[in-house]
Design an enzyme around this catalytic site. Structure first.
Site, PDB file in Angstrom:
ATOM      1  N   GLN A   1      36.212 -34.705 -19.858  1.00  0.00           N
ATOM      2  CA  GLN A   1      34.765 -34.506 -19.872  1.00  0.00           C
ATOM      3  C   GLN A   1      34.078 -35.677 -20.568  1.00  0.00           C
ATOM      4  OE1 GLN A   1      34.758 -30.570 -21.805  1.00  0.00           O
ATOM      5  NE2 GLN A   1      33.797 -29.788 -19.956  1.00  0.00           N
TER       6      GLN A   1
ATOM      7  N   ASP B   1      31.874 -35.838 -22.716  1.00  0.00           N
ATOM      8  CA  ASP B   1      31.279 -34.849 -23.600  1.00  0.00           C
ATOM      9  C   ASP B   1      30.516 -35.510 -24.739  1.00  0.00           C
ATOM     10  OD1 ASP B   1      31.028 -32.160 -23.639  1.00  0.00           O
ATOM     11  OD2 ASP B   1      33.079 -31.734 -24.239  1.00  0.00           O
TER      12      ASP B   1
END
Length: 649
Positions: free
Chosen positions: A388, A390
């Site tokens: 991800q 993120d």
């Protein structure tokens, strides 16, 4: 009884009246043209009794697409009848064909069968032909309510129907729908008759499907079909389907040597090949540059964590079967990381924070692991291990709107960079009936209102999807339509008052007291794996120059031009461009064809004249087709391509 029409007019009817009765009360022509209706916003057929005071609209043959779920469901019944007749014509007893479920789905329908002998794909056109016969018979669909005992008696030969009937509550009405000699257990709704169904349908494929999705149950044969209101829509859909096959990221990923999924390594665990790694790293470099400009700080966290970390966050309890099983190490339990956010919370908590320190923006390309059912795995778009893009922003409540708008701006920029301009915005809120959400009502109301106010402030249209929130907070999802009309949910931004509370993190305010920060979770790509899979299909493998793993192919016409080509390749590499020389023994046209098949965006042909003048002949792949330029000075081209690469033009 009475119902209300769209203009507000009240229509008085006999008790138990149907939508067909309403149409007849308005006029015989409308009754003849009516196909279905809506009752208080729900799609209903003409046979089902209307509730008292319902607000209704009638759907006619002028606008059949509005009744698409109905005609697809009815065509599913026609297909089921046709399969039965097909096996009867082959000499089998009608009760030898047993049926599971058969719903309408997006763009079509399917039906599960337990058949006396497997249905072959090449036999689907014969089923289609029988379906068209049934449409020509103009059989009326009729609805009947029966008792549970009657229903079980009717389907005593079919264990699948008997199981479905047995599971129904005693006080729930059981309905049968019949067309001609075919009757099925069904809630409906349906079209009035087979003759009014659109003939724009096609049976697409068959596959195996476990009864009720349970691998311990028998495998049934599932037959899929698609159906549209017009032949034009069907043709357009089939064209898009062929284009989707051409762009399939699994096919292109193999041909372009981007990634492999090796069963010895594990299903759902992609291996990035050198070309795919370049593509992935270009994406990461692009986002890191954007994050640097916005004062994000990079962090790195481990791929496993103590089970207590995920219990505190709630991921262990709320992700359930999506988590991999814990492992025991030195009398402690650990788990493969399902999310990066708990790790980032602990980084925030690693030292005292002042109101002056906020916002703290922590970013990581962090790999996480989810247990996906093997039947749901799909190339890069559904995997068990993924990275991800993120980031988690820890901010004061008074900073929340600005931070949210900055992330919104970044995510829109990311999507526009890749030509993903057809975007709709979806706010996921909690379902008040569900118990999966953590935190106080007050925090949820504040977070949901904050997202909607921020989106409205920048004038973006959005829809609200109750029940679509994460367990810890509401979110804004970015749903992108690609070049062939498919929708993908990509980036997401989530507002979270709850994880800071669960981990008891704080900052010292201007008043000297401890205060609770708010978290923003954000991932503009969503995950690198899924984003790359979608990106491959969006571009059809024809990446822009800056993103293409293989950017420039130098093609010598003869061996005597190899040295010149190598010298040019070295100059490209010196400025960071990816260039390669095809010094094979193939003829020039074959070299060009190989570069084309490899989807290399820039091909440079060099011969005697080019070598003498320090020039190249350029053949470039563009969205509009091929672009050719003869006798281009190399130094000017080098500067041009370097500029396009650095600006990502």
């Amino acid at each position: 009884m009475h119902v209300f029409l769209p203009d507000g007019k009240q229509l008085d009817l006999n008790a138990g009246a149907t939508a067909l009765d309403a149409a007849k009360a308005i006029g015989p022509r409308l009754a003849q043209d009516a196909l279905a209706a809506t009752s208080n916003g729900d799609l209903v057929d003409l046979m089902t009794p209307l509730p008292e005071g319902a607000r209704i609209t009638l759907i006619t043959k002028k606008n059949p697409a509005e009744a698409a779920p109905l005609f697809r469901h009815s065509l599913g019944h026609v297909m089921s009848q046709a399969v039965g007749e097909f096996y009867e014509r082959k000499g089998f007893d009608p009760e030898a064909v047993k049926r599971g479920v058969g719903p309408s789905i997006e763009n079509g329908f399917y039906q599960d069968f337990d058949l006396p002998e497997p249905l072959k794909e090449e036999e689907l056109p014969q089923i289609e032909a029988i379906m068209r016969e049934i449409l020509g018979r103009n059989l009326e669909f009729s609805r009947a309510e029966v008792s549970k005992a009657e229903a079980l008696a009717r389907f005593s030969y079919d264990p699948y129907k008997a199981e479905l009937i047995g599971a129904l509550p005693e006080d729930e009405p059981i309905t049968f729908y019949t067309q001609g000699s075919y009757t099925d257990l069904c809630r409906g709704p349906h079209f009035p008759s087979t003759g009014k169904l659109p003939a724009a349908f096609k049976l697409m494929s068959t596959s195996g499907a476990y009864w009720r999705g349970n691998e311990k149950n028998p495998i049934l044969q599932r037959v899929y079909g698609v159906a549209f209101a017009s032949q034009k829509e069907l043709d357009e859909y089939l064209t898009r389907l062929e284009e989707a096959k051409r762009r399939d990221h699994r096919k292109l990923g193999r041909e372009m040597e981007l990634f492999v999924i090796d069963p010895l390594v594990g299903r759902g665990l992609p291996l990035w090949l050198p070309n795919g790694t370049i593509l992935r790293e270009e994406l990461m470099r692009f986002l890191r540059e954007q994050q640097f400009q916005r004062d994000y700080q990079g962090v790195i966290t481990p791929n496993i964590g103590n089970l207590e970390l995920y219990k505190t966050s709630g991921h262990y309890q709320n992700y359930g079967d999506s988590n991999f099983s814990p492992i025991t190490v030195d009398d402690e339990q650990y788990m493969l990381k399902p999310m990066n956010c708990p790790h980032h919370v602990r980084i925030y908590a690693s030292k005292p924070r002042s109101y002056r320190d906020l916002p703290v923006r922590l970013a990581e390309f962090g790999t996480v692991y989810r247990y996906e059912q093997s039947g749901e795995l799909n190339g890069l778009t559904r995997v068990r291990g993924f990275t991800q893009d993120d980031a988690h922003i820890f901010c004061r409540p008074d900073q929340l709107k600005k931070e949210f708008l900055d992330v919104l701006d970044l995510t829109v920029l990311v999507l526009k960079t890749f030509g993903m301009n057809d975007v709709r915005f979806r706010v996921g809120t909690r379902d008040p009936e569900s118990t999966k959400y953590v935190g106080s009502d007050e925090n949820w109301v504040t977070a949901e209102r904050g997202i909607m106010e921020a989106v409205e402030e920048v004038g973006l249209p959005y829809t609200v999807e109750p029940g679509d929130a994460a367990f810890y907070g509401p979110k804004l999802d970015f749903v992108v339509r690609d070049v062939i009309g498919r929708e993908w949910q990509l980036g997401t931004i989530q507002v979270d008052y709850n994880l800071p509370e669960r981990f008891d993190i704080s900052y010292v305010g201007e008043d000297g007291a401890d205060h609770r920060p708010v978290m923003i979770h954000r991932a503009p790509f969503g995950s690198l794996e899924r984003f790359v899979g979608i990106l491959i299909e969006h571009y059809g493998g024809d990446f822009p120059l800056w993103l293409a793993p293989r950017q420039i192919a130098l093609i010598p016409i003869a061996d005597r031009h190899n040295e010149y080509a190598e010298s040019l390749a070295a100059e490209f590499k010196r400025v960071g461009l990816r260039a390669e020389v095809d010094d094979s023994t193939n003829r020039m046209n074959a070299k060009v064809r190989n570069a084309e098949l490899s989807k290399i965006p820039v091909m440079l042909v060099v011969g005697d004249q080019e070598q003498e003048r320090r020039e190249v002949s350029v053949r470039e792949r563009t969205p509009e087709g091929h672009k050719e330029r003869k006798g281009v000075g190399f130094d000017a081209l080098l500067a041009e391509l370097q500029e396009r690469y650095t600006t990502r033009a």
